[in-house]
Design an enzyme around this catalytic site. Structure first.
Site, PDB file in Angstrom:
ATOM      1  N   LYS A  95       0.835  -1.269  -0.066  1.00 49.39           N
ATOM      2  CA  LYS A  95      -0.149  -0.054  -0.008  1.00 49.39           C
ATOM      3  C   LYS A  95       0.876   1.284  -0.060  1.00 49.39           C
ATOM      4  CE  LYS A  95      -3.762  -2.491   2.171  1.00 49.39           C
ATOM      5  NZ  LYS A  95      -3.031  -3.874   2.586  1.00 49.39           N
TER       6      LYS A  95
HETATM    7  O1  LIG Z   1      -9.193  -3.490   1.208  1.00 49.97           O
HETATM    8  C1  LIG Z   1      -8.308  -4.318   1.648  1.00 49.97           C
HETATM    9  C2  LIG Z   1      -6.994  -4.478   1.217  1.00 49.97           C
HETATM   10  C3  LIG Z   1      -6.052  -5.153   1.572  1.00 49.97           C
HETATM   11  N1  LIG Z   1      -6.474  -6.067   2.530  1.00 49.97           N
HETATM   12  C4  LIG Z   1      -5.452  -7.119   3.074  1.00 49.97           C
HETATM   13  O2  LIG Z   1      -5.858  -8.466   2.501  1.00 49.97           O
HETATM   14  C5  LIG Z   1      -5.569  -9.580   3.692  1.00 49.97           C
HETATM   15  C6  LIG Z   1      -6.908 -10.071   4.040  1.00 49.97           C
HETATM   16  O3  LIG Z   1      -6.614 -10.939   5.043  1.00 49.97           O
HETATM   17  P1  LIG Z   1      -7.928 -12.109   5.237  1.00 49.97           P
HETATM   18  O4  LIG Z   1      -7.194 -13.082   6.445  1.00 49.97           O
HETATM   19  O5  LIG Z   1      -8.106 -12.876   4.164  1.00 49.97           O
HETATM   20  O6  LIG Z   1      -8.982 -11.361   5.722  1.00 49.97           O
HETATM   21  C7  LIG Z   1      -4.734  -8.731   4.372  1.00 49.97           C
HETATM   22  O7  LIG Z   1      -3.467  -8.975   4.352  1.00 49.97           O
HETATM   23  C8  LIG Z   1      -5.176  -7.344   4.384  1.00 49.97           C
HETATM   24  O8  LIG Z   1      -4.199  -6.506   4.861  1.00 49.97           O
HETATM   25  C9  LIG Z   1      -7.833  -6.221   2.972  1.00 49.97           C
HETATM   26  O9  LIG Z   1      -8.061  -7.065   3.783  1.00 49.97           O
HETATM   27  N2  LIG Z   1      -8.618  -5.295   2.447  1.00 49.97           N
END
Ligand SMILES: O=c1ccn([C@@H]2O[C@H](COP(=O)(O)O)[C@@H](O)[C@H]2O)c(=O)[nH]1
Length: 275
Positions: A95
């Protein structure tokens, strides 16, 4: 091969829109790894090796490595993916976005130090803050548009006025601006959360077939069917549906890699039933 070509090939080769997120949390590792000084690399590499034929991409999240000084493990992990599973693109979830002189170093860090094929970017500072990434035509620039968290509404839903006097929500403006102005090299993607399927449909209408990275299924509870129905492109692809914790920690035992494979397979099948 550039990022977009790698992605198209991985969608087809693995018949998969699944992106496995690599978010190591050592306190959730199986007992056998807890005292291993190289646990972060070993855990993630085992997940990668167990799922590489089921995914269209891997997405390591940089904070999960940097917070514990494991940047070198991240570097080795990305090199491992490229060496052992060539053709599976790596999206570094960092990001980034800063004034141009600093952004140039962030681009160098993501693409040259870590060897990522794409990186997530924050568009809030404007085009010059992501230009060094856009200029790397062979790499993917994945811009936050409508994020998956509850606070996404705070700013991204605000109604803004564009240069022509038209009114729309900020996330719609980001989608249109990236699709029409920032994508000169055809290397842009957008992040849209699975937790907001209506907004996902809206973004798809605005950007045509641009690929969308969609986190928020699994641990965040997004509906896979709604994501596929609302987000797929005309070709039935166009999505990287990302899941981290629900795959990584499907088992807390010694069978964690097999359990991760089962969870990734179940997600791939659930997605493909709706395509
Ligand atoms: O809008 C967003 C952008 C990035 N993320 C990232 O994705 C993963 C989600 O992890 P889960 O365990 O599948 O919930 C995490 O690395 C976030 O930093 C997001 O969730 N939403």
């Amino acid at each position: 091969m550039g990022f977009m070509q790698m992605l198209e090939a991985a969608w087809a080769r693995n018949d998969s829109l699944v992106c496995v997120g690599l978010d190591p949390e050592p306190q959730r590792f199986p007992a056998a790894l807890r005292d291993d000084p190289d646990a972060v690399f070993r855990f993630c590499a085992a997940i990668v090796d167990a799922t590489a034929d089921l995914v269209c991409a891997f997405k390591p999240q940089i904070a999960h490595f940097a917070a514990r000084g494991a940047e070198e493990a991240l570097q080795r992990l990305i090199a491992h993916i490229h060496a052992q599973h060539p053709g599976v693109p790596v999206i570094l979830d960092a990001k980034r976005g800063d004034i141009g002189s600093t952004a140039a170093y962030y681009a160098e860090e993501a693409f040259d130090r870590y060897g990522a094929d794409a990186v997530t970017l924050n568009p809030y500072l404007g085009r010059d803050a992501v230009q060094p990434f856009l200029d790397r035509a062979d790499k993917g620039a994945v811009l936050l548009c409508r994020t998956s968290n509850p606070g996404a509404r705070d700013l991204q839903d605000l109604v803004v006025r564009d240069a022509a006097g038209g009114e729309r929500r900020l996330y719609q403006h980001v989608a249109a601006t990236v699709a029409r102005e920032w994508n000169a090299n055809g290397n842009c993607l957008l992040v849209v959360g699975a937790t907001y399927p209506e907004e996902l449909a809206d973004v798809r209408r605005i950007v045509g077939d641009m690929p969308l990275l969609v986190p928020g299924v699994g641990a965040q509870g997004g509906d896979v069917g709604a994501v596929v129905r609302n987000g797929r492109s005309a070709a039935g692809t166009g999505l990287l549906i990302s899941s981290s914790r629900a795959i990584l920690y499907a088992s807390a035992g010694a069978d964690y890699a097999e359990a991760a494979r089962d969870a990734a397979l179940a997600l791939r099948d659930a997605i493909n039933r709706c395509r």
